[in-house]
Scaffold this active site. Structure first.
Site, short mmCIF file in Angstrom:
data_model
loop_
_atom_site.label_atom_id
_atom_site.label_comp_id
_atom_site.label_asym_id
_atom_site.label_seq_id
_atom_site.Cartn_x
_atom_site.Cartn_y
_atom_site.Cartn_z
N ARG A 246 28.28 -0.59 11.12
CA ARG A 246 26.85 -0.45 10.83
C ARG A 246 26.35 -1.61 9.99
O ARG A 246 27.02 -2.05 9.07
CB ARG A 246 26.60 0.84 10.02
CG ARG A 246 27.40 2.01 10.46
CD ARG A 246 27.39 3.13 9.45
NE ARG A 246 26.07 3.69 9.25
CZ ARG A 246 25.81 4.66 8.38
NH1 ARG A 246 26.80 5.11 7.59
NH2 ARG A 246 24.62 5.14 8.25
N HIS B 155 11.23 6.75 14.83
CA HIS B 155 11.04 5.33 14.49
C HIS B 155 9.56 5.02 14.24
O HIS B 155 9.19 4.39 13.25
CB HIS B 155 11.58 4.47 15.64
CG HIS B 155 11.36 3.00 15.44
ND1 HIS B 155 10.29 2.34 15.99
CD2 HIS B 155 12.04 2.10 14.72
CE1 HIS B 155 10.34 1.07 15.62
NE2 HIS B 155 11.39 0.89 14.85
N ARG C 51 -25.35 -14.65 -12.92
CA ARG C 51 -25.32 -16.07 -12.60
C ARG C 51 -26.70 -16.53 -12.14
O ARG C 51 -27.31 -15.91 -11.28
CB ARG C 51 -24.30 -16.34 -11.49
CG ARG C 51 -24.24 -17.80 -11.11
CD ARG C 51 -23.24 -18.08 -10.01
NE ARG C 51 -23.69 -17.55 -8.73
CZ ARG C 51 -22.97 -17.61 -7.62
NH1 ARG C 51 -21.75 -18.12 -7.65
NH2 ARG C 51 -23.43 -17.12 -6.50
N GLU D 296 -15.98 -24.64 -11.95
CA GLU D 296 -15.70 -24.72 -10.52
C GLU D 296 -15.67 -26.15 -10.01
O GLU D 296 -15.51 -26.40 -8.83
CB GLU D 296 -16.70 -23.87 -9.73
CG GLU D 296 -18.12 -24.03 -10.18
CD GLU D 296 -19.06 -22.96 -9.60
OE1 GLU D 296 -18.73 -22.34 -8.59
OE2 GLU D 296 -20.16 -22.77 -10.18
N GLY E 68 -14.84 -20.06 -11.05
CA GLY E 68 -15.29 -19.81 -9.69
C GLY E 68 -14.26 -20.45 -8.78
O GLY E 68 -14.38 -21.59 -8.38
N THR E 69 -13.21 -19.69 -8.50
CA THR E 69 -12.04 -20.32 -7.86
C THR E 69 -12.25 -20.64 -6.39
O THR E 69 -11.45 -21.37 -5.81
CB THR E 69 -10.79 -19.45 -8.04
OG1 THR E 69 -11.14 -18.11 -7.74
CG2 THR E 69 -10.27 -19.55 -9.45
N ASN E 70 -13.30 -20.10 -5.77
CA ASN E 70 -13.56 -20.51 -4.38
C ASN E 70 -13.96 -21.98 -4.37
O ASN E 70 -13.36 -22.80 -3.66
CB ASN E 70 -14.68 -19.67 -3.77
CG ASN E 70 -14.34 -18.20 -3.72
OD1 ASN E 70 -13.18 -17.84 -3.88
ND2 ASN E 70 -15.33 -17.36 -3.52
N ASP E 71 -14.98 -22.31 -5.18
CA ASP E 71 -15.41 -23.70 -5.25
C ASP E 71 -14.34 -24.57 -5.90
O ASP E 71 -14.09 -25.68 -5.45
CB ASP E 71 -16.72 -23.81 -6.05
CG ASP E 71 -17.93 -23.83 -5.13
OD1 ASP E 71 -17.89 -24.59 -4.13
OD2 ASP E 71 -18.90 -23.11 -5.39
N CYS F 248 -14.04 -15.14 -11.23
CA CYS F 248 -14.89 -14.33 -10.36
C CYS F 248 -14.78 -14.72 -8.89
O CYS F 248 -15.51 -14.24 -8.05
CB CYS F 248 -16.34 -14.39 -10.83
SG CYS F 248 -17.03 -16.06 -10.76
P1 ADP Z 1 20.15 3.26 11.34
O1 ADP Z 1 19.72 2.10 10.56
O2 ADP Z 1 19.70 3.24 12.76
O3 ADP Z 1 19.98 4.58 10.67
P2 ADP Z 1 22.97 3.69 10.86
O4 ADP Z 1 23.95 2.60 10.65
O5 ADP Z 1 22.60 4.46 9.66
O6 ADP Z 1 21.72 3.01 11.53
O7 ADP Z 1 23.59 4.64 11.98
C1 ADP Z 1 22.97 5.12 13.12
C2 ADP Z 1 23.30 6.57 13.32
O8 ADP Z 1 24.70 6.78 13.49
C3 ADP Z 1 22.89 7.42 12.15
O9 ADP Z 1 22.38 8.65 12.62
C4 ADP Z 1 24.20 7.63 11.41
O10 ADP Z 1 24.19 8.81 10.67
C5 ADP Z 1 25.20 7.67 12.51
N1 ADP Z 1 26.52 7.22 12.06
C6 ADP Z 1 26.81 6.04 11.51
N2 ADP Z 1 28.11 5.97 11.19
C7 ADP Z 1 28.66 7.14 11.53
C8 ADP Z 1 29.98 7.69 11.42
N3 ADP Z 1 30.99 7.00 10.90
N4 ADP Z 1 30.19 8.93 11.87
C9 ADP Z 1 29.16 9.63 12.41
N5 ADP Z 1 27.93 9.18 12.56
C10 ADP Z 1 27.64 7.95 12.11
MG MG Z 2 20.68 5.08 8.96
#
Ligand code: ADP
Ligand code: MG
Ligand code: MG
Length: 919
Positions: free
Chosen positions: A101, A468, A647, A781, A802-805, A868
């Site tokens: 990860r 997301h 002014r 300014e 007068g920081t614009n000018d 200003c």
């Molecule tokens: P993101 O930034 O997408 O959350 P992560 O690195 O946290 O990325 O992981 C993506 C998913 O995989 C997450 O839901 C995380 O909990 C799961 N995950 C990561 N490592 C493990 C692991 N060793 N065992 C089980 N699930 C994992």
């Molecule tokens: Mg994560």
């Protein structure tokens, strides 16, 4: 000693020693890595693992190779993990699987890559089936590995795997992944192997160490992927930080109904309410919850499904929040009834939640008031004051059938725009066509972020509050509704549909991120009422008190001084009232010429300008006097007890005259048509306007030059100011008028004009038999004014930058043209760090300011100094004003709350420090 590239989770102490601080550890091991290590230390169940440092990543980025010793250390660390787990990497009889990860210092949700189930190959699969007697689980895990490996290591499109999978499911008549049997997954593994080979050009690696090596490299490389770079640009994260790589023993949420996976926030990230918010899925792995593939259950239900695990989970998360003194965003997995924590980090949240959390946590005693104020950034306040839909318009829209669909209210605020169905089009329409855009997708992915940022709002048909789209929108303050599941998004035909109601691409919709409702058409928005933002008001109150402490700054002569005050630029009484309600404690700039532009006044102003004799001019000015007096009266009344800087007239006179070209055309038309009535007047006017023509009007007859050339105008203005101030005083209002002379370049100008004006003021006070305190001062300014500030201060009782000018004249950039011509290129090419008309140029313009303050106060220690220009509402520029000893900043009323917070942040950051002097 050779550098250490790898830290086991239990080696957090060593990391701390090396990095010097927890901040340093977070930089070294990244957010996820440091969180996992810290949890391990605290006895929280975390699967064994280790972190490859960001330093290794940065070495890799330089050379394209792992630094010396990293791979050996990685193998050694894996041995330790094998020992701990009693499993063995690549051994079919007791296989160890790991995830790989990414995790940078600052979380970049979904921006970089994660690969799960590393360590599976054909033999290990067979072994695991024997061990678990769960072939469905094993094949499912294997196909995930192949897919993630292909997309992450070799950048294949998700579609190359998703497409055959969807086809397979359709053929079988399945809707959900859960309907897939072991045989189905096994078949799909075969398909994925072929897809992989076809696109990558080689077989999927059966050597598990090769898998680990390629995965580690891929995570390093993902740091410089386009979407990661875009995200960092948008969030101001430095490219130099690099990402760490975390190798974590796999735990499985997809081993049956006593297993599961979930995500949770320790408080509500949308409202800030002190209540856990989360989702989980039984029999699922990793990102299934976030991706919204199946509808997840609310976390409370886990209390019924697995009471023991739930209680343990609640205890752990409570402990984590206490430990980090902040809302946490956690991931967990339950493997056959055992809870494992996979992540904890400070949660992203909405502006509203951020403010509520800060207040709550200060009130709970978790953090100090100072910390609470520091945690709320000026951007957060900006977002909070974003517009909302007009209540009545909303009701009307609902009645008239404009209602379209409802989804999850993922990120609050009102968004109105034209619909586009992909990120690239959305971005193009917003940037090139200057359209207001709403991006609509079934769901979003990290490569959609550029489109989201360019949009007013985001709408998706799938996913929940932790999808997301929701997480990213909240972070950027973009109104967002997700999971509007009644809505079908047809990407091929570029339409969306709810119960037969079709919205086509480029049609307008309105998205209410606060309620989750979506409407067709445009609904008008209104500014949010600050009076209703009670949490924000409390916090700003704390901020003001911090900045007002008497010993925040040390002046060059050793005296102590408070931090910055915030004043506002306001031309009309209604602006002044708004400024007060937003917390301004003065008017730093009232532009009097706006008053000349009103329809009924403009003809009189023109008559005054064109007057041939002093008597005619005086007559016109006498006519203007009462209205000017009325304007000022309203202003003083609104600002009862607070200073008001007015002014004197500043722009060149031609700005008040009719458009020259248009007038010329009219004259020509009349001549061609042989019309004579009124022609002579028009032609005279045209000649007069032509006579006023200047090649560089911004550097021409304006400001104090105009006042000296034609003093009657400012004499009238000063009389109006003093008469209004006197009248108000008689009504019991406390007035503090300050008259500001613009565009001064030499003290001689002040010496010429100021006594004349002051004489008028004194006369009025005698006439009306009242006395009040007033000041005369000047704007700084023109660079020469800054350089000769010690002289100007002999006359001027206050300076206002007068920081614009001042920026225009210091750089020699025309502010009317530079931005659309070369300035964008200059910033893109790094010739300028930022647009100097937005953020003060400290090295040049800022230096002049510093010099002016120093020299000015040498002449007049009590000299009041403000700013200003536009910069008065920009946090970075405000910080500079604090550092060099301004008394106040003045900005648009709407930016006053932001400035108040920025002023408090500067006060806290530089508390007790000396004002920096120019050397
Ligand atoms: P993101 O930034 O997408 O959350 P992560 O690195 O946290 O990325 O992981 C993506 C998913 O995989 C997450 O839901 C995380 O909990 C799961 N995950 C990561 N490592 C493990 C692991 N060793 N065992 C089980 N699930 C994992
Ligand atoms: Mg994560
Ligand atoms: Mg990730």
């Amino acid at each position: 000693m050779a550098k250490k590239w790898i830290y086991l989770f239990e080696e957090v102490e060593q990391a701390e020693k090396y990095a010097g601080s927890w901040e340093g550890v977070r930089g070294l091991l990244g957010g996820i890595g440091s969180g996992l290590a810290d949890m391990t230390r605290a006895g929280v169940p975390v699967p064994p693992g280790f972190t490859v440092t960001t330093e290794a990543c940065n070495e890799f980025r330089k050379t394209g190779k792992f630094p010396n010793g990293q791979w050996d250390e990685e193998l050694a660390a894996l041995k330790v993990v094998e020992h701990k787990t009693g499993k063995k990497f690549g051994d079919p009889s007791k296989p160890l699987l790991v995830s790989c990860r990414s995790g940078a210092k600052f979380s970049m949700p979904g921006m970089m890559n994660t690969i799960l189930n590393i360590g599976l190959n054909d033999k290990v699969v067979d072994g695991m089936i024997k061990l678990t007697k769960n072939p469905r689980f094993v094949y499912d895990s294997y196909r995930r590995l192949i897919e993630m490996f292909g997309t992450t290591v070799f950048n294949l499109e998700d579609e190359v795997f998703e497409h055959p999978m969807d086809e397979y499911k359709t053929k079988k008549g399945y809707k959900l992944d859960t309907e897939m049997t072991a045989e189905d997954w096994k078949t799909l593994v075969g398909t994925f192997m072929e897809v992989y080979k076809k696109h990558v050009g080689s077989e999927f690696p059966q050597d598990v160490y090769k898998q680990l090596e390629l995965a580690t490299k891929a995570v390093f490389e993902s740091w410089m992927g386009k979407k990661a770079i875009d995200y960092r640009k948008a969030t101001n994260i430095s490219d130099d930080l690099g990402t760490a790589v975390n190798i974590v023993t796999m735990v499985f949420g997809n081993m049956g109904d006593d297993s599961g996976t979930g995500v949770a926030f320790t408080r509500n990230p949308s409202t800030g309410d002190k209540k856990m918010m989360g989702e989980y899925l039984l029999n699922a792995q990793g990102e299934d919850v976030v991706a919204g593939i199946r509808n997840a259950d609310p976390i409370e239900n886990l209390g019924k499904a697995m009471p023991e695990v739930y209680k343990q989970f609640m205890d752990i998360t409570a402990k984590l929040e206490k430990h980090y003194k902040d809302m946490q965003d956690v991931e967990f997995t339950i493997e056959r009834g055992k809870l494992w924590m996979l992540q904890t980090r400070n949660a992203k949240r909405t502006a509203k939640a951020a403010i509520k959390n800060s207040l709550d946590m200060a009130n709970e005693g978790l953090i100090s008031k100072e910390e609470a104020v520091l945690r709320v950034t000026p951007e957060i306040v900006d977002m909070l004051l974003h517009p909302q839909f007009d209540e009545t318009a909303l009701k009307t829209a609902e009645k008239s059938g404009a209602y379209y669909v409802t989804g999850v209210n993922a990120s609050p605020g009102a968004a109105v725009g034209q619909v586009y169905f992909d990120a690239d089009t959305a971005e193009r329409m917003a940037k090139e066509e200057k359209q207001k855009v709403i991006m609509v997708r079934p769901f979003t992915k990290p490569d959609d972020v550029h489109g989201m940022i360019a949009s007013q709002g985001v709408l998706t048909s799938e996913g929940g509050a932790s999808s997301h789209a929701a997480v990213v929108a909240r972070q950027f303050g973009i109104p967002c509704v997700v999971g509007a599941s009644k809505m079908k998004v047809d990407l091929e035909n570029r339409i969306m549909e709810v119960d037969g109601k079709v919205v086509k691409e480029s049609e307008w919709i309105s998205v209410d991120g606060t309620t989750g409702k979506v409407f067709v058409g445009k609904i008008p928005t209104v500014e949010t009422k600050i009076e209703e933002q009670t949490d924000l008001l409390t916090l700003l109150n704390w901020a003001d008190n911090l900045a007002a402490r008497p010993d925040i700054r040390i002046l060059p002569d050793g005296r102590k001084a408070p931090g910055l005050q915030v004043w506002a630029n306001a031309d009309y009484p209604k602006d002044a009232r708004r400024a007060r309600s937003y917390g301004a404690v003065g008017i730093g700039l009232c532009r009097t010429e706006h008053m000349f532009f009103e329809t009924e006044r403009l003809p009189v102003v023109q008559r005054m300008i064109l007057a041939k004799t002093p008597e005619d001019r005086k007559a016109a000015l006498d006519e203007l006097l009462p209205s000017q007096r009325k304007d000022f009266d309203g202003l003083f009344e609104a600002m009862n007890g607070y200073p008001v800087i007015i002014r004197l007239i500043d722009p060149p006179l031609h700005e008040f005259m009719p458009d020259e070209e248009k007038l010329f055309e009219e004259c020509v038309t009349m001549r061609v048509k042989g019309e004579t009535k009124g022609l002579k007047e028009k032609e005279d006017l045209l000649a007069a306007i032509r006579g006023m023509h200047e090649s560089n009007p911004m550097m021409g007859l304006r400001g104090v030059r105009l006042s000296i050339y034609m003093p009657q105008i400012v004499e009238m203005q000063v009389r109006a100011i003093f008469e209004a101030a006197a009248d108000c005083t008689l009504r019991g209002i406390v007035v503090k008028p300050e008259i500001m002379i613009p565009l001064t370049g030499t003290v001689k100008e002040l010496e010429w004009i100021q006594p004349r004006l002051e004489r008028i003021g004194k006369t009025v006070m005698e006439e009306k038999k009242v006395n009040f305190h007033y000041k005369f001062g000047t704007m700084i300014e023109i660079p020469r004014a800054a350089v000769t500030a010690s002289e100007l201060a002999t006359r001027a009782e206050f300076f206002s930058f007068g920081t614009n000018d001042l920026t225009q004249m210091t750089f020699g950039y025309s502010r009317d043209d530079a931005e659309r011509n070369f300035l964008i290129t200059y910033v893109a090419e790094g010739i300028l760090p930022k647009n100097p008309f937005q953020t003060l140029d400290r090295g040049g313009v800022g230096k002049l300011m510093q010099m002016a303050i120093n020299d000015g106060r040498k002449t007049r220690p009590e000299l009041e100094v403000g700013i200003c220009g536009e910069h008065g509402g920009d946090p970075e520029s405000i910080e500079w004003c604090h550092m060099i000893g301004n008394n106040y900043v003045s900005c648009s009323p709407f930016r006053v709350p932001i400035a108040r917070l920025a002023a408090a942040h500067s006060a806290l950051k530089y508390s007790g420090q000396k004002i920096i002097e120019d050397k």
